[in-house]
Write an enzyme that holds these catalytic residues in place. Structure first.
Site, mmCIF file in Angstrom:
data_model
loop_
_atom_site.group_PDB
_atom_site.id
_atom_site.type_symbol
_atom_site.label_atom_id
_atom_site.label_comp_id
_atom_site.label_asym_id
_atom_site.label_seq_id
_atom_site.Cartn_x
_atom_site.Cartn_y
_atom_site.Cartn_z
ATOM 1 N N HIS A 230 0.496 -7.959 -1.098
ATOM 2 C CA HIS A 230 -0.798 -8.627 -1.023
ATOM 3 C C HIS A 230 -1.597 -8.497 -2.308
ATOM 4 O O HIS A 230 -1.314 -7.646 -3.153
ATOM 5 C CB HIS A 230 -1.601 -8.165 0.195
ATOM 6 C CG HIS A 230 -1.881 -6.690 0.240
ATOM 7 N ND1 HIS A 230 -0.963 -5.769 0.665
ATOM 8 C CD2 HIS A 230 -2.997 -5.973 -0.076
ATOM 9 C CE1 HIS A 230 -1.492 -4.553 0.613
ATOM 10 N NE2 HIS A 230 -2.719 -4.646 0.157
ATOM 11 N N ARG B 245 -11.231 0.505 5.591
ATOM 12 C CA ARG B 245 -9.766 0.497 5.695
ATOM 13 C C ARG B 245 -9.238 1.762 6.342
ATOM 14 O O ARG B 245 -9.637 2.871 5.974
ATOM 15 C CB ARG B 245 -9.128 0.362 4.312
ATOM 16 C CG ARG B 245 -7.600 0.376 4.408
ATOM 17 C CD ARG B 245 -6.934 0.121 3.092
ATOM 18 N NE ARG B 245 -6.064 1.238 2.757
ATOM 19 C CZ ARG B 245 -5.418 1.338 1.616
ATOM 20 N NH1 ARG B 245 -5.566 0.410 0.688
ATOM 21 N NH2 ARG B 245 -4.640 2.363 1.385
ATOM 22 N N ASP C 162 0.819 -1.215 0.000
ATOM 23 C CA ASP C 162 0.000 0.000 0.000
ATOM 24 C C ASP C 162 0.850 1.262 0.000
ATOM 25 O O ASP C 162 1.807 1.380 0.758
ATOM 26 C CB ASP C 162 -0.955 -0.005 1.191
ATOM 27 C CG ASP C 162 -1.994 -1.108 1.050
ATOM 28 O OD1 ASP C 162 -2.331 -1.464 -0.102
ATOM 29 O OD2 ASP C 162 -2.456 -1.616 2.090
#
Ligand code: OGA
Ligand code: MN
Length: 285
Positions: free
Chosen positions: A260, A276, A106
């Site tokens: 991921h 999130r 991320d």
């Protein structure tokens, strides 16, 4: 009391048994933080969290990032980004519908990429009694340690160039295009391919084919080949943990030591909704 930790048996992943709606003193937080760094991906099952509570727990790990795609921030709680395939009455997506459909970490396009992300499962799609929409994680510590010495030497000190818009999206992605101003806020950024964990000093690989567009000082063909080779190495089955979601899971992962992938094997009327939060990290070294 120290929360119990149940390891998945895979290269990463563990369950931490703790009710996050309870008060958490500093020693308990430190035990959770240690278990988190040790296991890279941890889940707290069966949680009943308010938005405030998820935000407060996430904040213990650092300052929260307000995601660059503003359209999908939860009304009244900009720290929470909706990840969802659900549409409203007007047929508009209520959240990011294509988050994580390629391997990534991320916000690697940031100068200070995310330390960790926390995903709280509000709706989980099921078919024939089985959950859909698994998320798969690769331990990039295990991947780094398994590299031949010659490769470790070759990549030592190299930096890969990460680009926000490089990531391959789903065809006809509903995700809004970044404005010129937002693009200007996310210039290409070089990060070391071999990262050192800021808390425990462990080495990991920090490179994904979906986001890295080159390697500093290396001819482009050679760089793309090396990126593809390292990316493929990271996702070998022995480095993976596959998370099967349950309602009420609060799952968090370490973006410095894992990559991921979201498995898109569901479609409306099978609904998926995740909240999130994203914690800003340090400059990779
Ligand atoms: C994310 C992400 C994966 C998923 O939120 O960063 O990649 O399974 N999500 O929703
Ligand atoms: Mn992600």
């Amino acid at each position: 009391m120290t929360p119990s930790v149940i390891r998945s048996g895979a290269a990463c992943g563990a369950e931490i048994v703790f009710d996050l709606s309870r008060e958490m003193d500093a020693p308990t937080f430190r035990a959770i933080e240690r278990a988190f760094h040790d296991n890279i991906v941890v889940v707290f099952r069966g949680q009943q969290l308010t938005n405030e509570r998820q935000i407060a727990f996430s904040r213990r790990f650092g300052e929260l990032e307000i995601h660059i795609v503003k359209k999908y921030l939860l009304a009244g709680f900009p720290e929470i980004l909706l990840i969802s395939n659900v549409k409203d009455e007007q047929g508009e997506h209520i959240g990011l519908a294509d988050a994580g459909f390629t391997w990534h970490t991320d916000t690697s396009y940031r100068r200070r990429p995310s330390r960790c992300s926390l995903l709280y499962a509000k709706e989980v799609p099921h078919r024939d009694g089985r959950p859909l929409g698994d998320t798969v994680f690769a331990s990039t510590i295990a991947a780094y340690e398994a590299l031949p010495d010659a490769m470790k030497k070759r990549i030592h000190g190299l930096k890969a160039i990460h680009r926000y818009s490089a990531r391959r999206r789903v065809p006809e992605s509903p995700r809004p295009k970044l404005t010129g101003e937002q693009l200007a806020q996310t210039p290409d950024i070089a990060h070391p391919i071999v990262r050192t964990h800021p808390y425990n000093g462990r080495r990991s690989l920090y490179i994904t084919a979906g986001e890295c567009i080159g390697i500093e000082g290396m001819p482009q063909d050679e760089a793309l080949d090396l990126i593809a080779e390292l990316d493929a190495h990271c996702v070998r089955p022995e480095f993976l943990y596959r998370h099967k979601w349950q309602l009420g899971d609060l799952l968090m992962w370490d973006n410095a030591t894992s990559m991921h992938l979201a498995i898109c094997d569901y479609a409306l009327p099978e609904r998926r909704l995740m909240h999130r939060t994203t914690v800003i990290g340090t400059v990779p070294f």
